[in-house]
Design an enzyme around this catalytic site. Structure first.
Site, short mmCIF file in Angstrom:
data_model
loop_
_atom_site.label_atom_id
_atom_site.label_comp_id
_atom_site.label_asym_id
_atom_site.label_seq_id
_atom_site.Cartn_x
_atom_site.Cartn_y
_atom_site.Cartn_z
N ARG A 1 0.83 -1.32 -0.02
CA ARG A 1 0.05 -0.08 0.17
C ARG A 1 0.77 1.33 -0.15
NH1 ARG A 1 -2.98 -2.67 4.11
NH2 ARG A 1 -4.67 -3.89 3.11
N HIS B 1 -2.75 16.30 -25.32
CA HIS B 1 -2.48 14.87 -24.77
C HIS B 1 -3.71 14.25 -25.14
CE1 HIS B 1 0.86 16.16 -23.01
NE2 HIS B 1 1.16 15.00 -22.30
N ARG C 1 -4.57 21.21 -12.96
CA ARG C 1 -3.58 20.42 -13.51
C ARG C 1 -3.88 20.01 -14.93
NH1 ARG C 1 0.02 15.92 -10.40
NH2 ARG C 1 0.99 14.86 -11.97
N ASN D 1 -2.22 18.76 -19.65
CA ASN D 1 -2.43 17.61 -20.95
C ASN D 1 -2.66 18.51 -22.22
OD1 ASN D 1 -2.49 15.55 -19.04
ND2 ASN D 1 -4.53 16.23 -18.26
N LYS E 1 2.44 11.40 -10.92
CA LYS E 1 1.66 10.38 -11.64
C LYS E 1 2.31 9.26 -11.80
CE LYS E 1 -1.69 13.14 -14.05
NZ LYS E 1 -2.38 13.59 -15.36
N GLU F 1 7.63 18.61 -24.72
CA GLU F 1 6.93 18.80 -23.32
C GLU F 1 7.58 20.60 -23.05
OE1 GLU F 1 4.32 17.24 -21.99
OE2 GLU F 1 4.61 15.14 -22.84
N HIS G 1 -2.64 10.68 -27.27
CA HIS G 1 -3.12 9.55 -26.66
C HIS G 1 -3.51 8.51 -27.88
CE1 HIS G 1 -2.64 10.47 -22.12
NE2 HIS G 1 -1.45 10.27 -22.86
N HIS H 1 5.98 9.13 -27.47
CA HIS H 1 5.02 10.24 -26.63
C HIS H 1 5.25 11.54 -26.90
CE1 HIS H 1 2.16 11.48 -23.88
NE2 HIS H 1 3.00 12.20 -22.99
N GLU I 1 -5.56 16.73 -9.85
CA GLU I 1 -6.17 17.03 -11.26
C GLU I 1 -7.53 17.08 -11.12
OE1 GLU I 1 -4.19 15.45 -14.72
OE2 GLU I 1 -5.82 15.50 -15.88
N LYS J 1 5.80 23.20 -13.56
CA LYS J 1 5.08 22.05 -13.32
C LYS J 1 4.79 21.98 -11.72
CE LYS J 1 4.13 17.27 -14.05
NZ LYS J 1 4.24 16.29 -14.81
#
Lengths: 359, 359
Positions: free
Chosen positions: B118, B245, B238, B242, B140, B182, B249, B262, B234, B224
């Site tokens: 955990r 993105h 935040r 993206n 993330k 980026e 994606h 990417h 997010e 960032k």
């Protein structure tokens, strides 16, 4: 119906406890972020409880995953099935997972909710006593690994815990007793008066007297909510909830997952912890006898199965409570007063295990 | 060496950026909870960087998992390998996972750290520009699912991000450019002056001028860190990170993971977002041209591969940013001013895709 709150700031949530809650329209509406709902349940419970749950959800888009029943299925493979279903349904971040069942369903479904899209909402609807008093509250989710129980998981708090005490009417006797083991635990760790109440109520609890069960669940959830609020991620006090669990996990592991019910292993584990506390001179022999006696009256085992002490010790050291190779245990100073400690000589623990397995 | 802080209360952590950091003894000591360290890296980087990293760790017990290189391995199966290794080593809750590599290693190793027991501590040592300016900062973590990128994961903040800019010397050109995509993103979403600086520094960045790269990394991490501090999980701001993105994606998914880098997909995706912003009358055509021109100078693609517009739209709707079936996009009001919105007619998005794929 009564409502308790687990106080965790912006992650606070209510536990609703009462009779006739499953099926009551509108009760869940405030806790859904969108119409997309995935119910995770198992094939034993689905025939009885799935329809009442669906009836509560009005015009939501309710989908389901029905898992095979049993601890043996609390695995990464089963987790993958739930995740695959969420992806296949194209559910977004605003969906809600509802776990309808016992600890296995709640832990696994809650873990899927924790990691799908990095976390979506979930609601616990526990249908076993064990889940109602323990696993549904506090946000521990996860699955087992061949190397140990709950080794993979996350802290992910539910939005709501909905406990319908009517579900206990049809609970098998063995599962009722298993749940009572965790109830006894709350008395042992911090509420002597509750332990005494349990000594008086043991027979009423076993014959499922609704008022007795209701109070047992309520008090258990109160203690758990308080402990979790003080230490959500188990950096200190929350570890007290693991009384008996390091022994229990070793029993479950050595006996093979699913052979012993978790609550049964906890009962035997708490007795082992009590006896070891007495060996260290911390707990009176008289109290050890009281503990074993109450658990026996609740139809629970008070000793481990016959195992090799060294193998058992190795299994204990796989437990998550082990820090830097040192076994930490929850031990008792008195009934109602537990401590987390590694302040004992290893050889005494081995002596204790040898004695336990010669019994 | 400079140090920035990601301000997240008790989860705050530093980003150290500088030359010659890998191999410097003692730099990591304060961030280890125990002597147990698992390094997760890949077979491309291990021969060069594993020894310098081990040399920093003194007398810690350092074990490693060396994964095959590439986005295709960012899967549940590879994750399972890392978890199996942690269990096999019997590492406790106090162990530390160090991810040494690019985004794949950081995301996957960080996710393993998030869910082993955990959650255990982890340290990011990013060795690609993309990871240094983006994926290593902000917590993330996750893996891909056949149904979509990063569909399974967790928010789990590192204890430390250690960025040794010397690792960029040997980075393949294609990866350098991918990282610069980026970097450009940060200018576009909230810092016009930085975008202008990038227009002036494009050639210096491509020829890896250390001072230029250092500033680009620093400013990217500052933006960032600021955005993440304001909105860790997010729920709002935040999502600006993206930009491009959702398109990216879909490109990666339709082209097959690993075909497009990417960062390349993000470059093409940002151009698509810019053009769609112009179609909606929000961004001037002149600014669209400036954006495409800078990305082209940085050796990045500015248009998607040839795909079917409807298939592409379906792939976009699988993205995590989709809420209740509605596609939300990050679009531009100006260079340095981005918004998250679903306030556009679907047919215009389809028109935009048709235009893109006829080009």
């Amino acid at each position: 119906m009564i409502s308790l709150t687990v106080e965790l700031g912006e992650r606070s949530y209510p536990i609703l406890i009462g009779s006739g809650l499953l099926g009551r329209a509108g009760l869940l509406d405030a806790y859904l972020s969108s119409r997309d709902v995935l119910v995770v349940t198992n094939d034993t419970l689905a025939p009885t409880y799935l329809e009442p749950l669906r009836a509560m959800l009005g015009d939501a888009r309710v989908e389901q995953v029905v898992l095979p029943d049993g601890e043996a299925h609390k695995t990464m493979d089963t987790l993958q099935r739930v995740l695959d279903r969420l992806v296949e349904l194209r559910f977004g971040r605003d969906c809600t997972v509802i776990t309808l069942g016992g600890g296995v369903v709640g832990d696994l479904g809650g873990f899927a909710a924790a990691i799908y899209q990095r976390g979506v909402a979930f609601i616990q609807v526990p249908t076993t006593l064990l889940a109602q008093v323990d696993s549904s509250v506090g946000g521990k989710t996860g699955v087992n690994h061949p190397g140990g129980k709950n080794l993979v998981g996350a802290f992910h708090q539910p939005r709501l815990v909905l406990t319908d005490t009517d579900t206990l009417r049809t609970l098998p006797d063995r599962e009722l007793s298993a749940g009572l083991a965790e109830v006894v635990k709350y008395g042992l760790i911090q509420d002597e008066a509750f332990f005494v109440w349990l000594e008086h109520q043991a027979d009423n609890l076993l014959r499922r007297d609704p008022a007795s069960l209701h109070h047992a669940i309520r008090r258990s959830c109160e203690v758990k909510a308080e402990v979790v609020a003080a230490d959500e991620r188990e950096s200190g006090q929350r570890a007290l909830l693991n009384l008996g669990h390091t022994f229990a996990h070793a029993i479950e592991r050595c006996a093979g997952y699913g052979e012993w019910h978790h609550g049964e292993a906890v009962a035997a584990g708490m007795c082992m912890a009590a006896r070891f506390s007495a060996r260290l001179g911390w707990l009176r022999d008289d109290d050890v006898r009281r503990i074993a006696s109450l658990l026996e009256r609740l139809q629970l085992p008070v000793a481990p199965p016959d195992l090799d002490p060294r193998e058992f010790l190795a299994a204990m050291s796989l437990d998550k409570k082990v820090l830097a190779g040192e076994i930490r245990l929850v031990l008792l100073k008195a009934i109602g007063d537990a401590v987390v400690t590694s302040d004992f000589p290893d050889h005494l623990l081995l002596d204790e295990l040898r004695a336990a397995f010669m019994a």
